[in-house]
Design a protein around this motif. Sequence first.
Motif, PDB file in Angstrom:
ATOM      1  N   MET A  24      11.433  29.323  35.281  1.00  0.00           N
ATOM      2  CA  MET A  24      10.996  29.513  33.896  1.00  0.00           C
ATOM      3  C   MET A  24       9.599  30.126  33.850  1.00  0.00           C
ATOM      4  O   MET A  24       9.316  30.974  32.998  1.00  0.00           O
ATOM      5  CB  MET A  24      11.033  28.198  33.137  1.00  0.00           C
ATOM      6  N   SER A  27       9.910  33.794  34.506  1.00  0.00           N
ATOM      7  CA  SER A  27      10.495  34.536  33.376  1.00  0.00           C
ATOM      8  C   SER A  27       9.626  34.478  32.114  1.00  0.00           C
ATOM      9  O   SER A  27      10.005  35.027  31.089  1.00  0.00           O
ATOM     10  CB  SER A  27      11.902  34.013  33.073  1.00  0.00           C
ATOM     11  N   GLU A  29       8.710  31.745  30.389  1.00  0.00           N
ATOM     12  CA  GLU A  29       9.019  30.615  29.496  1.00  0.00           C
ATOM     13  C   GLU A  29       8.052  29.475  29.810  1.00  0.00           C
ATOM     14  O   GLU A  29       8.427  28.448  30.380  1.00  0.00           O
ATOM     15  CB  GLU A  29      10.470  30.164  29.705  1.00  0.00           C
ATOM     16  N   TYR A  30       6.798  29.664  29.439  1.00  0.00           N
ATOM     17  CA  TYR A  30       5.739  28.755  29.871  1.00  0.00           C
ATOM     18  C   TYR A  30       5.851  27.347  29.288  1.00  0.00           C
ATOM     19  O   TYR A  30       5.654  26.363  29.998  1.00  0.00           O
ATOM     20  CB  TYR A  30       4.373  29.365  29.557  1.00  0.00           C
ATOM     21  N   TRP A  32       8.540  25.718  28.274  1.00  0.00           N
ATOM     22  CA  TRP A  32       9.659  24.992  28.886  1.00  0.00           C
ATOM     23  C   TRP A  32       9.430  24.763  30.373  1.00  0.00           C
ATOM     24  O   TRP A  32       9.887  23.773  30.930  1.00  0.00           O
ATOM     25  CB  TRP A  32      10.982  25.702  28.613  1.00  0.00           C
ATOM     26  N   SER A  33       8.702  25.664  31.003  1.00  0.00           N
ATOM     27  CA  SER A  33       8.354  25.466  32.403  1.00  0.00           C
ATOM     28  C   SER A  33       7.576  24.164  32.574  1.00  0.00           C
ATOM     29  O   SER A  33       7.870  23.357  33.456  1.00  0.00           O
ATOM     30  CB  SER A  33       7.519  26.650  32.903  1.00  0.00           C
ATOM     31  N   LYS A  98       4.675  21.890  18.912  1.00  0.00           N
ATOM     32  CA  LYS A  98       5.195  23.024  19.672  1.00  0.00           C
ATOM     33  C   LYS A  98       4.432  24.327  19.411  1.00  0.00           C
ATOM     34  O   LYS A  98       4.114  25.054  20.347  1.00  0.00           O
ATOM     35  CB  LYS A  98       6.667  23.213  19.336  1.00  0.00           C
ATOM     36  N   HIS A 102       2.497  26.193  22.240  1.00  0.00           N
ATOM     37  CA  HIS A 102       2.959  27.532  22.615  1.00  0.00           C
ATOM     38  C   HIS A 102       1.769  28.486  22.731  1.00  0.00           C
ATOM     39  O   HIS A 102       1.703  29.298  23.663  1.00  0.00           O
ATOM     40  CB  HIS A 102       3.973  28.051  21.599  1.00  0.00           C
ATOM     41  N   CYS A 105      -0.205  27.787  25.923  1.00  0.00           N
ATOM     42  CA  CYS A 105       0.502  28.055  27.184  1.00  0.00           C
ATOM     43  C   CYS A 105       0.459  29.522  27.588  1.00  0.00           C
ATOM     44  O   CYS A 105       1.470  30.216  27.629  1.00  0.00           O
ATOM     45  CB  CYS A 105       1.951  27.578  27.096  1.00  0.00           C
ATOM     46  N   THR A 110      -0.646  27.826  32.215  1.00  0.00           N
ATOM     47  CA  THR A 110       0.583  27.305  32.815  1.00  0.00           C
ATOM     48  C   THR A 110       0.479  27.286  34.330  1.00  0.00           C
ATOM     49  O   THR A 110       0.859  26.309  34.977  1.00  0.00           O
ATOM     50  CB  THR A 110       1.802  28.119  32.349  1.00  0.00           C
TER      51      THR A 110
END
Length: 130
Positions: A24, A27, A29-30, A32-33, A98, A102, A105, A110
């Motif tokens: 993640m 890709s 997706e910080y 969710w990582s 969130k 977000h 991140c 991250t």
Amino acid sequence: MTRDELIAYWLDSAEDNFRSMQNMFTSGEYVWSLFVGHLCIEKLLKACYVKSVDSKVPRIHDLYKLADRCGLKMTEEQKDALQYVGLFNIEARYEEYKREFHQKCTRAFTEQSIVTIKELRTWLLEKINN
């Protein structure tokens, strides 16, 4: 499940989460990582709990509380790291946090947070394997 099978279950699941965290991150997706990184540490702590306390793992997500219930001796740095990584569970999960999370991140944020997760992972795997 035997105690050893249960420990293996938590270790396997944590390893899956660790790989997912890295994928993640790659890709972009910080958020969710970091959330999945939290899960990795939580599952390692649950393996520790099974090894040192009981096979009935508490259904909590607070990393510091789990470590404390395992009877782990922690440095202040480790306590702080557990509480820091524990925030990723809340900030990535709940909508009211969130948006702000977000924005926080970035790749650099991250990446540094993943260093902390990796340090905790190494420490916990040493505890489990000894």
